[in-house]
Design a protein around this motif. Structure first.
Motif: not given
Length: 168
Positions: A51-54, A59-71, A121-128
């Motif tokens: 998220x970005x304030x005014x 800031x970045x908040x950690x939600x979750x992680x998953x570790x699994x077998x694979x390539x 057309x292309x348009x860039x959208x900046x999110x909060x």
């Protein structure tokens, strides 16, 4: 008549033989360990919310992680970076970088659409706020994942989050 070897030469000879035998044994073990690690590849999935304030502070908040077998089939991340992009580093317990990737800024979305004249057309959208996910090849000795933002001068980064990875 028996000739005795002086004690200092006998000691040096034994030390030399011990060093040769020991160095060969440790190299073979390292090769076996590396082969074992490569034969059991693992993937790391991470989910974050950014998220970005005014004032423009992110800031970045950690939600979750998953570790699994694979390539990891292919690396979809780029090495090209611009201001606002993120650098994700896998670090060992001494904070040495094991792997580094660049992630496009999750707060900037690029949309392509057809306008009234039936032209694209292309348009860039900046999110909060935006959620984003990472899929990484988990390096064997990874202890931390850090995500840093690339600053305006592109030679410095600003730390945003550090995640502890507990490998089993």
């Amino acid at each position: 008549m028996i000739k005795l070897i002086p004690p200092n030469i006998a000691l040096l000879t034994m030390l030399f033989v011990y060093t040769i035998v020991n160095s060969c044994a440790s190299k073979q073990k390292s090769i076996q360990d590396a082969t074992a690690e490569e034969s059991n590849p693992r993937l790391l999935f991470l989910n974050y919310k950014m998220s970005e304030d005014d004032n423009g502070n992110k800031t970045i908040k950690f939600i979750n992680k998953i570790i699994t077998e694979g390539k990891l089939k292919q690396n979809s991340y780029t090495n090209e970076s611009v201001y606002g992009d993120l650098i994700c580093n896998q670090l060992d317990k001494k904070s040495n970088v094991l792997q580094s990737i660049t992630i496009k800024n999750p707060l900037v979305k690029n949309f392509e659409f057809v306008n009234d004249l039936k032209q694209f057309e292309r348009k860039n959208v900046e999110l909060k706020t935006a959620e984003f996910s990472l899929k990484l090849k988990l390096e064997p000795y990874t202890k931390y994942i850090t995500i840093n933002e690339i600053t305006k001068n592109k030679t410095e980064t600003k730390p945003l989050v550090k995640t502890i990875i507990n490998q089993l």
